[in-house]
Write a protein that holds these residues in place. Structure first.
Motif, PDB file in Angstrom:
ATOM      1  N   LYS A 164      20.725  31.734 -63.778  1.00 51.80           N
ATOM      2  CA  LYS A 164      20.795  31.196 -62.412  1.00 51.80           C
ATOM      3  C   LYS A 164      20.983  29.693 -62.467  1.00 51.80           C
ATOM      4  CE  LYS A 164      17.973  32.508 -59.207  1.00 51.80           C
ATOM      5  NZ  LYS A 164      16.745  32.788 -58.422  1.00 51.80           N
ATOM      6  N   ARG A 165      21.520  29.148 -61.387  1.00 59.48           N
ATOM      7  CA  ARG A 165      21.600  27.689 -61.274  1.00 59.48           C
ATOM      8  C   ARG A 165      20.193  27.109 -61.104  1.00 59.48           C
ATOM      9  NH1 ARG A 165      26.561  25.413 -57.693  1.00 59.48           N
ATOM     10  NH2 ARG A 165      25.617  26.545 -55.955  1.00 59.48           N
ATOM     11  N   VAL A 166      19.991  25.934 -61.692  1.00 59.63           N
ATOM     12  CA  VAL A 166      18.694  25.257 -61.649  1.00 59.63           C
ATOM     13  C   VAL A 166      18.924  23.790 -61.293  1.00 59.63           C
ATOM     14  CG1 VAL A 166      16.694  24.501 -63.011  1.00 59.63           C
ATOM     15  CG2 VAL A 166      17.613  26.817 -63.315  1.00 59.63           C
ATOM     16  N   LEU A 167      18.069  23.250 -60.434  1.00 54.39           N
ATOM     17  CA  LEU A 167      18.077  21.825 -60.104  1.00 54.39           C
ATOM     18  C   LEU A 167      17.119  21.094 -61.028  1.00 54.39           C
ATOM     19  CD1 LEU A 167      18.542  19.308 -58.260  1.00 54.39           C
ATOM     20  CD2 LEU A 167      16.645  20.182 -56.850  1.00 54.39           C
ATOM     21  N   PHE A 168      17.591  20.015 -61.645  1.00 54.75           N
ATOM     22  CA  PHE A 168      16.750  19.160 -62.486  1.00 54.75           C
ATOM     23  C   PHE A 168      16.749  17.762 -61.901  1.00 54.75           C
ATOM     24  CE2 PHE A 168      16.697  16.321 -66.393  1.00 54.75           C
ATOM     25  CZ  PHE A 168      15.315  16.294 -66.473  1.00 54.75           C
ATOM     26  N   SER A 169      15.558  17.235 -61.602  1.00 51.57           N
ATOM     27  CA  SER A 169      15.412  15.889 -61.057  1.00 51.57           C
ATOM     28  C   SER A 169      14.403  15.119 -61.901  1.00 51.57           C
ATOM     29  CB  SER A 169      14.926  15.955 -59.596  1.00 51.57           C
ATOM     30  OG  SER A 169      14.700  14.658 -59.065  1.00 51.57           O
ATOM     31  N   ALA A 170      14.787  13.926 -62.374  1.00 48.92           N
ATOM     32  CA  ALA A 170      13.915  13.094 -63.205  1.00 48.92           C
ATOM     33  C   ALA A 170      13.845  11.698 -62.605  1.00 48.92           C
ATOM     34  CB  ALA A 170      14.438  13.032 -64.634  1.00 48.92           C
ATOM     35  N   TYR A 171      12.671  11.086 -62.611  1.00 44.91           N
ATOM     36  CA  TYR A 171      12.498   9.826 -61.894  1.00 44.91           C
ATOM     37  C   TYR A 171      11.246   9.115 -62.383  1.00 44.91           C
ATOM     38  CZ  TYR A 171       9.403  13.133 -59.650  1.00 44.91           C
ATOM     39  OH  TYR A 171       8.444  14.105 -59.446  1.00 44.91           O
ATOM     40  N   LEU A 205      14.275   4.398 -60.860  1.00 44.94           N
ATOM     41  CA  LEU A 205      15.420   5.061 -61.474  1.00 44.94           C
ATOM     42  C   LEU A 205      15.222   6.558 -61.359  1.00 44.94           C
ATOM     43  CD1 LEU A 205      18.066   4.987 -63.075  1.00 44.94           C
ATOM     44  CD2 LEU A 205      16.697   4.920 -65.175  1.00 44.94           C
ATOM     45  N   GLY A 206      16.240   7.235 -60.880  1.00 41.79           N
ATOM     46  CA  GLY A 206      16.211   8.682 -60.781  1.00 41.79           C
ATOM     47  C   GLY A 206      17.576   9.270 -61.068  1.00 41.79           C
ATOM     48  N   GLY A 207      17.580  10.440 -61.662  1.00 41.22           N
ATOM     49  CA  GLY A 207      18.823  11.160 -61.912  1.00 41.22           C
ATOM     50  C   GLY A 207      18.596  12.644 -61.700  1.00 41.22           C
ATOM     51  N   GLY A 236      26.561  19.583 -60.181  1.00 41.53           N
ATOM     52  CA  GLY A 236      26.238  18.449 -59.324  1.00 41.53           C
ATOM     53  C   GLY A 236      25.585  17.344 -60.122  1.00 41.53           C
ATOM     54  N   ILE A 237      25.944  16.096 -59.837  1.00 38.71           N
ATOM     55  CA  ILE A 237      25.417  14.925 -60.558  1.00 38.71           C
ATOM     56  C   ILE A 237      24.956  13.902 -59.539  1.00 38.71           C
ATOM     57  CG2 ILE A 237      25.886  13.151 -62.297  1.00 38.71           C
ATOM     58  CD1 ILE A 237      28.410  14.774 -63.072  1.00 38.71           C
ATOM     59  N   ALA A 238      23.796  13.306 -59.785  1.00 37.59           N
ATOM     60  CA  ALA A 238      23.305  12.221 -58.937  1.00 37.59           C
ATOM     61  C   ALA A 238      22.556  11.215 -59.804  1.00 37.59           C
ATOM     62  CB  ALA A 238      22.391  12.754 -57.836  1.00 37.59           C
ATOM     63  N   LEU A 239      22.673   9.947 -59.445  1.00 37.17           N
ATOM     64  CA  LEU A 239      21.972   8.874 -60.146  1.00 37.17           C
ATOM     65  C   LEU A 239      21.695   7.774 -59.134  1.00 37.17           C
ATOM     66  CD1 LEU A 239      21.054   7.952 -63.051  1.00 37.17           C
ATOM     67  CD2 LEU A 239      23.203   6.690 -63.161  1.00 37.17           C
ATOM     68  N   TRP A 240      20.486   7.203 -59.212  1.00 39.30           N
ATOM     69  CA  TRP A 240      20.174   6.110 -58.280  1.00 39.30           C
ATOM     70  C   TRP A 240      19.194   5.128 -58.906  1.00 39.30           C
ATOM     71  CZ3 TRP A 240      16.975   2.925 -55.781  1.00 39.30           C
ATOM     72  CH2 TRP A 240      17.451   2.277 -54.634  1.00 39.30           C
ATOM     73  N   SER A 241      19.534   3.858 -58.833  1.00 43.19           N
ATOM     74  CA  SER A 241      18.604   2.760 -59.068  1.00 43.19           C
ATOM     75  C   SER A 241      19.049   1.643 -58.130  1.00 43.19           C
ATOM     76  CB  SER A 241      18.630   2.288 -60.526  1.00 43.19           C
ATOM     77  OG  SER A 241      19.691   1.370 -60.748  1.00 43.19           O
TER      78      SER A 241
END
Length: 266
Positions: A159-166, A184-186, A9-14
């Motif tokens: 295991k799958r891991v969620l990584f969120s940076a902002y 900015l977050g990804g 899964g990929i997400a990016l927002w600004s």
């Protein structure tokens, strides 16, 4: 130290790269950054919480939710790593000004949002997640160290891991400490093995900083869209993911970097 993982899964927002579907062609140089959008309003929060939530929480939960949706992953099942360079700079500025002038007027709501793990706290409460969570900061190396932590957990725990940076914009006196601007977050959902939703394989190794390739310039307008935000360090990786292949490096310290190789799964 090296390994590999899959990006499910990929997400990016600004404000000018609002969502992965809009950001991907911009990062490939196929479109200019669009007009600024208002800050996200993550559906994970109840309306009253959504209004009160600071920018750090709004951006962190927006990208975390989008990455889980792209991966078709139940947020309850995912350990998480949340990385933020400065925490909530607006609240830090408010707290310092209030403590210096009228300390008895500190807002309890703002106080509990001032802690560095506020965003991951909202996330685990909102999703009902009981899996381990990590809140991490490493100043200029926050994105790289956060990604390395998430990749290491994938390798160690299988295991799958969620990584969120902002990160968000500095205000008031905090501007003398950091030039961070904008929101900015990804986020990525990383997996130990290939699945139906895997978009790319990510091979990684820790190398000396001098052994990394020179950074390729970003497409026109991208640097200006995220100027001075610390999480802009993530953009070479997101550009490689947008292209479906490529190499990127992210600094881990003055002496070491994380070298990343992206190859498409689809």
């Amino acid at each position: 130290m090296s390994g590999s993982a899959y990006v499910d899964g990929i997400a990016l927002w600004s404000p000018r790269l609002a969502g992965w579907q809009a950001a991907a062609p911009i990062l490939r140089g196929e479109a200019p950054p669009h007009e600024p959008q208002p800050r996200p309003a993550p559906a994970l929060l109840a309306p009253t919480e959504r209004r009160r939530a600071p920018d750090t929480v709004a951006i962190a939960l927006e990208v975390a939710s989008a990455a889980c949706a792209a991966a078709d992953a139940d947020p309850k099942s995912l350990p998480s790593v949340f990385a933020c360079t400065h925490g909530d700079l607006a609240i830090t500025d408010y707290m310092c000004r209030t403590l210096a002038g009228n300390p008895t007027e500190i807002s309890p709501t703002k106080f509990h949002n001032s802690v560095h793990n506020a965003a991951v706290g909202y996330w685990t409460i909102g999703t009902g997640c009981m899996e381990p969570s990590t809140a991490l900061s490493a100043f200029d190396y926050t994105f790289g160290q956060g990604l390395l932590e998430a990749l290491s957990q994938v390798a160690a725990d299988d295991k799958r891991v969620l990584f969120s940076a902002y990160d968000i914009e500095a205000v008031g006196a905090m501007r003398s400490v950091t030039t961070s601007r904008g929101l900015l977050g990804g986020a990525l959902v990383l997996a130990p093995s290939r699945g139906e939703r895997s978009a790319a394989q990510l091979s990684w190794q820790v190398v000396r900083s001098g052994d990394t390739p020179a950074a390729e310039p970003m497409p026109a307008g991208v640097d200006e869209a995220v100027a001075d935000n610390p999480i802009a360090a993530s953009l070479p990786l997101f550009r490689a993911l947008a292209r479906g292949a490529g190499r990127a490096s992210v600094a881990l310290s003055p002496a070491q970097s994380l070298l990343l190789e992206v190859s498409a799964c689809r």
